[in-house]
Motif scaffolding. Structure first.
Motif, short mmCIF file in Angstrom:
data_model
loop_
_atom_site.label_atom_id
_atom_site.label_comp_id
_atom_site.label_asym_id
_atom_site.label_seq_id
_atom_site.Cartn_x
_atom_site.Cartn_y
_atom_site.Cartn_z
N THR A 1 0.85 -1.19 0.00
CA THR A 1 0.00 0.00 0.00
C THR A 1 0.89 1.23 0.00
OG1 THR A 1 -1.89 1.08 1.10
CG2 THR A 1 -0.16 0.20 2.52
N GLU A 2 0.30 2.37 -0.32
CA GLU A 2 1.02 3.63 -0.24
C GLU A 2 0.97 4.15 1.19
OE1 GLU A 2 2.66 5.14 -2.72
OE2 GLU A 2 2.16 3.48 -4.08
N ASN A 3 1.95 4.96 1.54
CA ASN A 3 1.94 5.61 2.85
C ASN A 3 0.74 6.55 2.93
OD1 ASN A 3 2.47 7.06 5.20
ND2 ASN A 3 4.00 8.37 4.20
N PRO A 4 -0.21 6.29 3.84
CA PRO A 4 -1.40 7.15 3.92
C PRO A 4 -1.18 8.41 4.76
CG PRO A 4 -1.60 5.37 5.48
CD PRO A 4 -0.29 5.15 4.77
N HIS A 5 -0.01 8.52 5.39
CA HIS A 5 0.26 9.64 6.28
C HIS A 5 1.10 10.70 5.58
CE1 HIS A 5 -1.08 6.91 9.41
NE2 HIS A 5 -0.10 6.08 9.15
N SER A 6 1.17 11.87 6.19
CA SER A 6 2.18 12.83 5.77
C SER A 6 3.54 12.28 6.17
CB SER A 6 1.95 14.18 6.45
OG SER A 6 2.21 14.08 7.85
N GLU A 7 4.59 12.76 5.55
CA GLU A 7 5.93 12.29 5.91
C GLU A 7 6.24 12.62 7.37
OE1 GLU A 7 8.00 10.38 4.21
OE2 GLU A 7 6.43 10.23 2.68
N GLY B 1 6.94 10.46 12.90
CA GLY B 1 6.53 10.46 14.30
C GLY B 1 6.04 9.11 14.76
N LYS B 2 5.31 8.41 13.90
CA LYS B 2 4.80 7.09 14.28
C LYS B 2 5.94 6.09 14.40
CE LYS B 2 1.09 3.82 13.44
NZ LYS B 2 -0.15 3.50 12.70
N ARG B 3 6.90 6.15 13.51
CA ARG B 3 8.06 5.26 13.62
C ARG B 3 8.80 5.50 14.92
NH1 ARG B 3 10.48 5.61 7.40
NH2 ARG B 3 9.10 4.01 6.49
N LEU B 4 8.95 6.75 15.31
CA LEU B 4 9.61 7.06 16.57
C LEU B 4 8.80 6.55 17.76
CD1 LEU B 4 10.78 10.68 15.75
CD2 LEU B 4 12.29 8.72 16.13
N PHE B 5 7.49 6.70 17.68
CA PHE B 5 6.60 6.29 18.76
C PHE B 5 6.70 4.79 19.02
CE2 PHE B 5 2.52 5.21 20.69
CZ PHE B 5 2.27 6.28 21.54
N TYR C 1 2.20 12.88 15.28
CA TYR C 1 1.56 11.56 15.30
C TYR C 1 0.73 11.37 16.57
CZ TYR C 1 0.71 6.72 16.28
OH TYR C 1 0.07 5.56 16.64
N SER C 2 1.28 11.72 17.71
CA SER C 2 0.60 11.48 18.99
C SER C 2 -0.74 12.19 19.05
CB SER C 2 1.49 11.94 20.15
OG SER C 2 2.71 11.24 20.17
N SER D 1 13.17 20.62 17.40
CA SER D 1 13.60 19.42 16.68
C SER D 1 12.50 19.00 15.72
CB SER D 1 13.90 18.29 17.66
OG SER D 1 13.88 17.03 17.03
N GLN D 2 12.87 18.76 14.48
CA GLN D 2 11.91 18.27 13.49
C GLN D 2 11.36 16.91 13.90
OE1 GLN D 2 13.58 17.67 9.59
NE2 GLN D 2 11.58 17.65 8.59
N ALA D 3 12.23 16.05 14.43
CA ALA D 3 11.80 14.71 14.84
C ALA D 3 10.85 14.77 16.03
CB ALA D 3 13.02 13.85 15.18
N LEU D 4 11.15 15.64 16.99
CA LEU D 4 10.28 15.77 18.17
C LEU D 4 8.92 16.32 17.76
CD1 LEU D 4 10.10 15.43 21.24
CD2 LEU D 4 10.98 17.77 21.47
N ASP D 5 8.90 17.28 16.87
CA ASP D 5 7.63 17.81 16.37
C ASP D 5 6.86 16.74 15.60
OD1 ASP D 5 8.21 20.24 17.49
OD2 ASP D 5 8.73 21.24 15.61
N ALA D 6 7.58 15.88 14.90
CA ALA D 6 6.92 14.79 14.16
C ALA D 6 6.26 13.81 15.12
CB ALA D 6 7.94 14.07 13.27
N MET D 7 6.95 13.48 16.21
CA MET D 7 6.36 12.58 17.19
C MET D 7 5.11 13.20 17.81
SD MET D 7 7.96 10.70 20.54
CE MET D 7 7.55 12.07 21.61
#
Length: 618
Positions: A353-359, A364-368, A470-471, A461-467
């Motif tokens: 399937t295609e990624n249904p989320h924004s990048e 953020g979900k991968r980090l979670f 997702y949350s 942090s871009q990564a922290l904002d991404a998490m």
């Protein structure tokens, strides 16, 4: 002893009669998973939870031939007997959807009460059995008429499901206790059960051995008295001896010490080769798997063969009917990878399937879900160890600040601040948790971070904002107790809830039934519950939690001591500080509880937007 011919003539029928009543060991059937393979080995079906689809893979060509929309968050999928028809449990839409894998078309759907999760088919394909996470039932569906033909209660929060090869027994797992229950598929009566330990948790799958009377379930231990990354969450595979017998018939194998000092996290799915000699378990937190030899000695049970690195968040493993290939579903890479069972070499990678989320949300979900750096150094724990798919883990933790009952993340974007103590006003403040004793990670911010409730950590942090992004995506589904609207009892309860008599709506106000919202002003209330939490360091005032979805989130209150809503209104409502309920009659309390169980009976978001409430996106 020797028997004469005459004695044999009379003894043999008696022996056969006795044997017919003797319990028969239950061997392998099929078990529920996000992956299913047709019995001819030609097709593989994959439930794409994030996309809301089921993908069909041609295993001769190793390519996707269909992707079928089925609804919000499909979970278990199974082929119907020896056919290319299949069924999937669509968790958030409360339906079982029937599909034709050859044509890629929907054949129909069956509505169930709530939260269908595990699903298995009989060998003839004439029935499917489905677990309902809430309220803990197994539903039997006639696949010809696509109608519910039987239903029985099998515990609380039931997810994992397997069926014996004779179609006579069902094996289910309680999600929050790892209890295994064997149920008669015809009568719905309990045949046997195997309790887990007091710390066993998150048992979402069970696999039966094809030749031995054994069942295998991956789960974790939530050691709630230790808020430390090296002693709170442990990966386990439990093996149940399904032969009727006395004494201990359940063995735990810790996966964090199974292969030397290599720690793994969040075991999710298991599978066994058709010859019963090889066992697979995937770890969704450390993105790897163990390949094990099955030892037929009732003692060691498993020995280590190999460890394989996988993709992001592996959630499924299945073996081809000929045993030559096994397939891994990497949920956050949106692909399936085929491996050779003998050489363990990768054969093919298939996009499902295609990624249904924004990048940003995907990151953020991968980090979670990861227990790897920079989120964790000890590898035992990820955010998802306590908040899987945004749900609570059903546990009350002995945190440094006191007892803390794990909360759902649903609606959190609308009800900041966060935590019972409202000690975080943004998800980015959890950088303190990532760096702290619990997770001991390197962290997502380079350099110093700001104290919670002070200057924002958002934007560091871009990564922290991404998490954070997702949350804040988790939403509510409507209560199954109000599918036909509010019952008369719930309507009476609604009047009580909003009355000046009970004062419930003084704090539990607005579309989310909480006076917490993302503003500069933090509101806390003393409702008298701190007296039941002797180790409390941050009370006695607490943030007002939402009441939406409360029908499925026991235990209750910050200390988690209230096991029922009745206890919230009575035992733990000291001096009517938590709503004036002591004067209510038994019937009035029952009506009020019926209303609480019906929440949410309508989507709160349009009301929140109309009221000008602020939603936090990251």
């Amino acid at each position: 002893m020797f028997l004469c011919a005459r004695s044999v003539r009379f003894t043999l029928p008696l022996i056969l009669t006795l044997l017919s009543f003797a319990p028969r060991p239950t061997l392998a059937g099929s078990s529920s998973s996000l992956l299913g393979i047709s019995t001819d080995g030609k097709l593989l079906a994959c439930s794409n939870r994030d996309s809301g689809t089921v993908s069909i893979i041609d295993l001769d060509k190793n390519e996707k031939v269909h992707e079928i929309k089925v609804g919000r968050h499909p979970e278990g999928v199974t082929f119907l007997g020896d056919t290319h028809k299949l069924a999937t449990a669509v968790y958030d839409d409360d339906v079982v959807v029937f599909l034709d894998a050859d044509t890629g078309k929907q054949l129909g759907q069956t509505e169930v009460f709530d939260e269908p999760y595990g699903i298995v088919s009989t060998s003839k394909g004439d029935k499917v059995y489905v677990t309902l996470d809430y309220p803990g039932r197994i539903v039997e569906i006639n696949t010809k008429t696509q109608s519910v033909s039987n239903e029985f209660s099998v515990g609380q929060h039931v997810k994992g499901l397997a069926i014996s090869n004779d179609d006579q027994s069902l094996f289910s797992t309680e999600y929050y206790t790892a209890l295994v229950r064997q149920t008669d598929a015809i009568t719905g009566k309990t045949i046997d059960e195997w309790e887990g330990g007091s710390t066993d948790n998150l048992a979402r799958q069970i696999t039966l051995h094809p030749r031995r009377a054994k069942a295998y379930l991956p789960h974790i231990r939530s050691r709630i008295t230790v808020a430390h990354g090296a002693g709170s969450i442990f990966p386990i595979v439990s093996i149940v001896d399904t032969k009727p017998a006395d004494g201990s018939r359940r063995k735990k194998i810790p996966m964090d010490s199974f292969q030397g000092a290599r720690v793994t996290s969040n075991p999710w799915d298991t599978a066994i080769t058709p010859d019963g000699k090889t066992f697979f378990v995937v770890f969704a937190g450390t993105d790897d798997m163990f390949v094990c030899n099955v030892i037929d000695d009732d003692y060691r049970e498993l020995t280590f063969r190999a460890r394989l690195n996988l993709g992001h968040n592996p959630r499924g493993v299945r073996v081809a009917p000929d045993g030559k290939t096994f397939y891994i579903y990497n949920a956050l890479d949106f692909n399936i990878v085929a491996y050779d069972t003998d050489t363990l070499q990768r054969r093919a990678t298939i996009a499902v399937t295609e990624n249904p989320h924004s990048e940003e949300v995907l990151l953020g979900k991968r980090l979670f879900y990861t227990a790897l750096q920079p989120m964790s150094s000890r590898l035992w724990i990820s955010c998802a160890s306590c908040h899987p798919d945004g749900q609570p883990d059903g546990k009350t933790w002995h945190n440094p600040e006191g007892l803390r009952n794990t909360q759902s993340l649903a609606g959190m974007a609308w009800t900041h601040p966060i935590h019972w103590s409202a000690d975080r006003d943004e998800v980015q403040d959890f950088e303190h948790t990532i760096r702290g004793p619990l997770m001991q990670g390197r962290g997502l911010v380079t350099g110093r971070i700001n104290d919670s409730l002070k200057a924002p950590n958002k934007g560091l942090s871009q990564a922290l904002d991404a998490m954070a992004a997702y949350s804040n995506t988790h939403e509510f589904t409507l209560s199954p107790h109000a599918k036909q609207g509010l019952s008369p009892a719930a309507q009476r309860g609604r009047e009580l809830f909003f009355s000046k008599q009970t004062k419930c709506a003084t704090c539990h106000s607005g579309p989310f039934y909480s006076d917490s919202n993302p503003t500069d002003k933090i509101i806390r209330h003393n409702v008298g519950t701190a007296v039941d939490n002797p180790g409390e360091l941050m009370g006695p005032e607490y943030d007002t939690p939402t009441l939406l979805g409360i029908y499925r989130t026991a235990p209750y209150l910050s200390h988690g001591k209230a096991q029922t809503l009745e206890e919230v209104l009575t035992v733990y409502n000291h001096d009517d500080q938590h709503g004036v309920t002591s004067q209510l009659s038994k019937q009035e309390r029952a009506d009020l509880i019926e209303f609480l169980k019906a929440l949410p009976y309508e989507d709160p978001v349009p009301q929140a937007e109309a009221a000008g409430l602020v939603k936090v996106n990251k």
